[in-house]
Design an enzyme around this catalytic site. Structure first.
Site, short mmCIF file in Angstrom:
data_model
loop_
_atom_site.label_atom_id
_atom_site.label_comp_id
_atom_site.label_asym_id
_atom_site.label_seq_id
_atom_site.Cartn_x
_atom_site.Cartn_y
_atom_site.Cartn_z
N ASP A 2 1.18 -1.20 0.37
CA ASP A 2 -0.34 -0.07 0.14
C ASP A 2 1.11 1.71 0.14
OD1 ASP A 2 -2.71 0.85 -0.02
OD2 ASP A 2 -3.04 0.68 2.02
N HIS A 19 2.97 2.50 -8.35
CA HIS A 19 3.07 0.99 -8.86
C HIS A 19 4.05 0.43 -9.19
CE1 HIS A 19 -1.56 1.26 -7.86
NE2 HIS A 19 -1.76 1.72 -8.43
N LEU A 113 11.94 -20.62 -1.90
CA LEU A 113 10.88 -19.82 -1.43
C LEU A 113 9.63 -19.51 -2.09
CD1 LEU A 113 10.48 -16.82 0.67
CD2 LEU A 113 10.75 -16.22 -1.21
C1 FPP Z 1 -1.71 -0.14 -2.99
O1 FPP Z 1 -1.14 0.52 -2.83
C2 FPP Z 1 -1.20 -0.90 -4.12
C3 FPP Z 1 -1.84 -1.58 -5.82
C4 FPP Z 1 -3.20 -1.91 -5.82
C5 FPP Z 1 -1.15 -2.72 -6.64
C6 FPP Z 1 -0.13 -3.36 -6.23
C7 FPP Z 1 0.37 -3.88 -7.28
C8 FPP Z 1 2.41 -4.20 -7.25
C9 FPP Z 1 3.14 -3.29 -6.85
C10 FPP Z 1 2.72 -4.82 -8.44
C11 FPP Z 1 3.22 -6.41 -8.80
C12 FPP Z 1 3.35 -7.02 -8.98
C13 FPP Z 1 2.95 -7.91 -8.92
C14 FPP Z 1 3.03 -9.18 -9.98
C15 FPP Z 1 3.46 -8.46 -7.82
P1 FPP Z 1 -2.47 2.07 -3.43
O2 FPP Z 1 -2.73 2.73 -4.66
O3 FPP Z 1 -3.62 2.26 -2.92
O4 FPP Z 1 -1.91 3.23 -2.95
P2 FPP Z 1 -2.72 4.81 -2.07
O5 FPP Z 1 -2.84 3.52 -0.63
O6 FPP Z 1 -1.31 5.18 -1.92
O7 FPP Z 1 -3.39 5.28 -3.62
#
Ligand code: FPP
Length: 218
Positions: A2, A19, A113
């Protein structure tokens, strides 16, 4: 994972850039997990609720999953990680489903892992899906116990969760592994996911190791 959106906003970048930055921290963290002797970890990549985000963000996340699979899976495979995906696959774009199946096939025999990726995942949905399969199998209700129920979850072999790490200071469970976290410890940090470092990962594990787990006992 997050805080990607906030990380991007603070830099006047589009959310997709957050992301993307979130993907960059994965390799060092998985390396650290191996060094620390972590046996299994689950990354919450996309929840069943995330479809409610703007279409452009959903599309960019799906494209990022594909790109990440292409870039990182061969490397993870060489390092001995076994990849498994949990969630409802039907709604994912065909390309992502193919990448998921290929990654599982390629890494299936690895044993250093276990990396679970929660993709189109929801904890309540997982419990409902398990209940559906149990009913389809025609189990005798009186024979159902917790161990039997757990065998119908998406990844029955996954060990009970010891520690949940939540970045960006959110004090919520957000439908994550509801069954498996019954006795989990929590580590909540204000750090946004793209800034979550191997050092902080070590601190989280140290904090977990110093706790006394009572599981309802004394
Ligand atoms: C939440 O942050 C994050 C996500 C919804 C996406 C997380 C995915 C990745 C980092 C890609 C990883 C890929 C793989 C295949 C493991 P948010 O957008 O809710 O952030 P915010 O709370 O600051 O708005």
């Amino acid at each position: 994972m997050d805080g990607n959106g906030r990380w991007a906003k603070a830099r006047w970048l589009p959310r997709a850039a957050g992301h993307r930055a979130g993907v960059e921290v994965l390799t060092p963290l998985l390396e650290t997990a191996g060094e620390l002797g972590v046996e299994a970890l689950t990354l919450y990549a996309f929840s069943t609720e995330n479809w409610a985000r703007p279409e452009t963000e959903v599309d960019s996340l799906m494209a990022l999953f594909l790109e990440t699979a292409k870039d990182k899976v061969p490397e993870l495979n060489e390092r001995g990680a076994r990849l498994r995906f949990v969630g409802r696959r039907e709604r994912l774009p065909q390309g992502v489903r193919d990448a998921v199946n290929e990654a599982e096939k390629l890494t299936g025999d690895n044993d250093k892992l276990d990396v679970y990726v929660a993709l189109n995942y929801g904890g309540r949905g997982e419990i409902v899906d398990a209940a559906r399969r149990i009913m389809r199998d025609g189990l005798d209700p009186d024979s159902l116990d917790e161990a039997t129920f757990a065998r119908y979850l998406y990844a029955p072999e996954v060990p009970e969760v010891d520690l949940v790490i939540r970045t960006s200071g959110e004090l919520r469970v957000s439908n994550f592994l509801l069954w498996q976290i019954a006795y989990a410890e929590f580590y909540v940090t204000e750090t946004l996911w793209p800034d979550f470092s191997p050092e902080e990962f070590r601190r989280a594990i140290d904090s977990f190791a110093a706790r006394q787990r009572r599981r309802g006992g004394v």
